[in-house]
Design a protein around this motif. Structure first.
Motif, mmCIF file in Angstrom:
data_model
loop_
_atom_site.group_PDB
_atom_site.id
_atom_site.type_symbol
_atom_site.label_atom_id
_atom_site.label_comp_id
_atom_site.label_asym_id
_atom_site.label_seq_id
_atom_site.Cartn_x
_atom_site.Cartn_y
_atom_site.Cartn_z
ATOM 1 N N ARG B 29 28.725 21.963 -12.720
ATOM 2 C CA ARG B 29 28.336 21.295 -14.067
ATOM 3 C C ARG B 29 28.015 19.762 -14.171
ATOM 4 O O ARG B 29 27.617 19.654 -15.288
ATOM 5 N N ILE B 95 26.751 19.419 -17.715
ATOM 6 C CA ILE B 95 25.045 20.189 -17.874
ATOM 7 C C ILE B 95 25.461 20.835 -19.295
ATOM 8 O O ILE B 95 25.328 21.332 -19.686
ATOM 9 N N ASP B 96 26.974 21.901 -19.147
ATOM 10 C CA ASP B 96 26.965 22.410 -20.270
ATOM 11 C C ASP B 96 27.152 21.624 -21.510
ATOM 12 O O ASP B 96 27.394 22.821 -22.869
ATOM 13 N N ILE B 98 24.906 19.891 -22.455
ATOM 14 C CA ILE B 98 23.578 19.137 -23.275
ATOM 15 C C ILE B 98 22.931 21.399 -23.613
ATOM 16 O O ILE B 98 22.383 21.574 -22.687
ATOM 17 N N ASN B 99 23.326 21.260 -24.993
ATOM 18 C CA ASN B 99 23.025 22.867 -24.911
ATOM 19 C C ASN B 99 22.338 22.564 -26.201
ATOM 20 O O ASN B 99 21.940 24.220 -26.951
ATOM 21 N N LEU B 100 21.285 21.742 -26.271
ATOM 22 C CA LEU B 100 20.655 21.822 -28.248
ATOM 23 C C LEU B 100 19.412 22.508 -28.119
ATOM 24 O O LEU B 100 18.847 23.001 -29.371
ATOM 25 N N LEU B 101 18.984 23.545 -27.227
ATOM 26 C CA LEU B 101 18.209 24.075 -27.403
ATOM 27 C C LEU B 101 18.850 25.550 -27.295
ATOM 28 O O LEU B 101 17.532 26.568 -27.666
ATOM 29 N N LYS B 102 20.056 25.742 -27.626
ATOM 30 C CA LYS B 102 20.342 27.242 -28.262
ATOM 31 C C LYS B 102 19.911 27.759 -29.066
ATOM 32 O O LYS B 102 19.267 27.259 -29.957
ATOM 33 N N GLY B 103 19.872 29.036 -28.855
ATOM 34 C CA GLY B 103 18.846 29.332 -30.306
ATOM 35 C C GLY B 103 19.303 30.369 -30.859
ATOM 36 O O GLY B 103 20.494 29.805 -30.959
#
Lengths: 739, 103
Positions: B29, B95-96, B98-103
């Motif tokens: 991570r 890194i977990d 950083i998930n702003l691109l989650k749909g």
């Protein structure tokens, strides 16, 4: 010079007049009553005079070009190439149509001028002249058309003008509160419609048989088919040509009885006197009512083919003979009915019916020239009599107004019942209205048939022909001529002689010069009209004249024979036209003069000094003649036809129109079908079909997107895994599958 | 000088190193560890290039390695700059998170 190209002008001029008067006339008159009346009245008159001048030039052109018919095409009216159907609107300028044009525009011009004086002060002055020009327009279409269809346009058009002008004062109510003028107009329309129905059917038959309605094509086709004994096919039925023509000519006769007021449809004409007097003179004496005679003369070939072939209706009577009998009986009965009339115009109306009967009888027995001759002279003297009666009525009204203003009203309490047209209130007018008296006397004597006035010559020719070819009809017509002289004497005595029977008659005044001048001109025509077709004393003179160039001794006979194809066909031996060479038979002339003088004398003896007062009963009121004269046809119309028609129209309105058409067809059938259709498209087609497709596309996209969103976790390692799997996939593909 | 080591050993070592790198990228991570794992994968590839260059007696593979090293250096520079920027805003390089691109 050839002026045939001017022919359309006779139609264009009245149209100019009626458009100008119809659009601006009311404004002119309202802006300045005196000048406005003069402007609209003279505009209409000048247009008619212009049409008369054009007719005159056509007449001269025909003289210079050998009398042969000229067709002046105007435009293609109905053109259906796929059905090979073409109707040209063309004018036929021949001696017959030019004769009618001259009468219509000539007498019409005089009546227009007279009407400027007669209608003075009427609030609808300009409307009257608009209608008059419209009438002239349609009447000229009627006589100038080169086919039955164009003629029928005019035929219907003059019927419309007749309706408009009879009910010109439509708002006036009679003593019982009945709109009598409007009713009279309707009656004329309905009676004519019965006749027009016959004309339409006849035209359909003609078109079926000959494939055209052009006069020349129909007549030449009829003669060819007659000579070839051609059979006409109606579906599987094959009928000889004379039988078809019998039907056609009988149906034309129905039209004639309507338009020319013959038994049994004549009853509208006496009622038509509700219109203004110039209208009675122009439409209901001189021109429109003679349209039926014109139709008979125009169709002479058809009638003569029927006569020659011997075809009959149910083996009883051939159509030309039927025409002759209808005319003769009408002449006889209408003359009798005239005995019992007290209205000055009603006497003249029945007299017109009677004289039209003479013309129809003449046409039916083959004396086409005599029929046209009587038509022309009758137009002169009957227009004169009607305009004279208008002058008398004008004078009586003047006297009546004078009384009211002079304060004599209190002593004459019978004013409520006063009617300026009632002859019982007249008497002694010859002193008050000398000019009117003299011209009226000339017209009356011409009507009675006193030599040498125009009426004598034309009536004598009819009698001469029938004495030779149809003795029973001759006898009936002779009695009718006696009756004519009798009622003429009665009318003259009641109107002009004796003592005034009402104060209005005592104070009657002569009409203005604008009215008396046309009267004098017409009186001149009445005196000299006989010259048109002056008979020869001997056969030798007649034969000598036939060798003359026609231009020198212009007689109606040698003039009209260029339009009457049956004359030439008779000379070739194809048709058996009974034809009297025009010369004078002293026997017939003697009989006719004796009848005229005798009738006048009889009338003088019966009515000398009578009636003494306006309430004295008629001297004939207790005699059988009086009762005969009340022919039941009018009450048949009023008591039989009118209630029947009313019930029929109520049934049409309630049942057919309202119950069937509105309630059933509109509300049930049309509305329900429409509502059902609309509901189907709204609820099913639109909501489920169109919306389903559109919404379905959206929903499917959303559902797909919801699924695909799951793959977008946002975790970098998911994408890394996807890349790995992709790389492994590609590797596997290239290593193991792309070999 | 004849080759003392069979080429298959190089391939095996390279595969092991690459697999370790992949697993490091997928499982760890920490962003720095991730970068190191990526470097590991690049270097496993470099190893293979060099081994084959020697095995085939061609210099192409060795030349390519220089390019890879250059690109890797650039990549690390950009990547570390990104990580520094992320750390400044999120105070974390997990890194977990950083998930702003989650749909």
């Amino acid at each position: 010079m050839n002026t045939f190209n001017l022919a359309p002008l006779i139609l264009i001029l009245p149209v100019i007049g009626l458009l100008l008067n119809g659009l601006f006339g009311r404004r002119f008159v309202e802006a300045n009553p005196a000048n406005g009346e003069r402007l609209t009245g003279w505009l209409a008159s000048l247009m008619t005079i212009g049409a008369f001048l054009v007719s005159l030039s056509l007449f001269l052109s025909l003289l210079a070009h050998g009398f042969e018919p000229i067709i002046v095409p105007l435009f293609n009216w109905i053109d259906i190439p796929s059905a090979d159907f073409l109707v040209n609107w063309a004018m036929q300028v021949d001696t017959l149509s030019v004769t009618m044009m001259l009468v219509v525009t000539g007498v019409g011009s005089l009546i227009h001028i007279y009407a400027i004086g007669y209608m003075h002060g009427d609030p609808d002055f300009s409307r009257f002249f608009t209608y008059l020009n419209l009438f002239i327009f349609f009447m000229l279409i009627l006589v100038s058309g080169s086919s039955y269809l164009v003629m029928f346009v005019g035929w219907e058009g003059v019927g419309l003008c007749s309706y408009l002008l009879i009910s010109f004062w439509w708002a006036r109510l009679d003593k019982n509160g009945v709109p009598a003028n409007a009713n009279a107009g309707r009656k004329a329309m309905i009676m004519n419609r019965i006749g027009d129905f016959g004309v339409i059917l006849a035209m359909i038959l003609l078109f079926w048989t000959f494939g055209t309605l052009d006069y020349q094509a129909v007549f030449s086709g009829a003669v060819e088919m007659f000579e070839a004994n051609h059979m006409v096919a109606f579906g599987g039925l094959s009928v000889p040509l004379p039988t078809v023509l019998t039907a056609v000519t009988a149906l034309f006769l129905l039209g004639v009885t309507g338009k020319s007021a013959q038994i049994p449809l004549y009853t509208w004409l006496p009622d038509a006197m509700a219109g203004p007097t110039p209208v009675s003179a122009l439409i209901h004496a001189a021109t429109m009512v003679t349209a039926g005679v014109y139709l008979l003369v125009r169709s002479n070939v058809l009638y003569e083919i029927v006569r020659t072939s011997g075809a009959t209706i149910l083996g009883l009577i051939s159509t030309p003979n039927l025409v002759a009998w209808v005319g003769a009986l009408t002449a006889f009965f209408a003359a009798l009915i005239a005995f019992s009339q007290n209205d000055i115009k009603k006497v003249l109306a029945y007299s017109t019916v009677s004289q039209l009967g003479f013309m129809v009888a003449a046409a039916g027995s083959g004396a086409y020239v005599a029929a046209m001759f009587h038509l022309v002279t009758h137009a002169f003297f009957k227009a004169l009599l009607f305009l004279g009666s208008g002058s008398v009525i004008h004078g009586m009204e003047h006297g009546h107004h004078h009384l009211a203003h002079a304060g004599h009203g209190a002593t004459h309490t019978d004013d409520d019942g006063f009617d300026p047209q009632d002859m019982r209130y007249m008497g002694g007018l010859r002193r008050r209205m000398p000019t009117t008296f003299i011209v009226y006397l000339i017209g009356s004597l011409a009507l009675a048939g006193i030599i040498p006035l125009a009426g004598f010559w034309s009536k004598d020719e009819i009698l001469l022909h029938d004495q030779t070819y149809a003795t029973p009809i001759f006898i009936v017509l002779a009695i009718a001529a006696l009756g004519t002289a009798f009622y003429v004497a009665r009318q003259l005595i009641m109107v002009f002689f004796g003592k005034p029977r009402h104060a209005a008659a005592e104070h009657a005044a002569e009409s203005p010069a604008l009215m008396t001048t046309p009267l004098v001109v017409l009186a001149g025509l009445t005196v000299f009209g006989g010259l048109l077709n002056l008979p020869y004393l001997t056969r030798a003179m007649a034969e000598a004249n036939h060798n003359h160039p026609a231009g020198i001794f212009l007689m109606l006979e040698s003039w009209l024979e260029h339009s009457l194809a049956s004359f030439e066909l008779a000379e070739e031996g194809i048709l058996a036209l009974p034809r009297t060479p025009v010369y004078l038979s002293l026997l017939v002339a003697g009989i006719s003069t004796a009848l005229a003088v005798g009738g006048l004398l009889l009338g003088y003896l019966v009515y000398r000094g009578r009636p003494r007062t306006s309430s004295e009963p008629d001297r004939l009121a207790r005699t059988p003649i009086w009762w005969w004269s009340v022919l039941p046809l009018n009450s048949l119309y009023m008591k039989g036809f009118v209630p029947l028609f009313n019930r029929f129209s109520v049934w049409l309105a309630d049942k057919v129109d309202w119950a069937f058409w509105h309630d059933f067809v509109h509300d049930r059938v049309i509305r329900d079908i429409f509502v059902t259709g609309a509901e189907f498209s709204a609820n099913v087609l639109d909501a489920q079909g169109v919306d389903g497709v559109v919404n379905g596309a959206g929903k499917t996209t959303q559902r797909l997107a919801r699924g695909l969103r799951l793959t977008q976790t946002g975790y970098a390692r998911t994408y890394a895994l996807a890349v790995l799997l992709g790389a492994v996939g590609l590797l596997v593909y290239f290593l193991f599958m792309a070999g | 000088m004849p080759s003392a080591v069979n080429i298959n050993w190089y391939i095996a070592l390279s595969s092991i190193l690459f697999t370790i790198g992949v697993l490091g990228v997928l499982l760890r991570r920490n962003a720095i560890i991730l970068f190191m794992s990526v470097e590991l994968m690049l270097n496993s590839a470099n190893l293979l290039f060099v081994a084959f260059a020697r095995h085939l007696g061609q210099l192409d593979g060795q030349v390519l390695v220089f390019f890879v090293i250059t690109v890797a250096a650039a990549e690390v520079a950009v990547g570390l700059a990104l990580i520094v920027a992320i750390f400044r805003t999120k105070k974390s390089i997990n890194i977990d998170e950083i998930n702003l691109l989650k749909g």
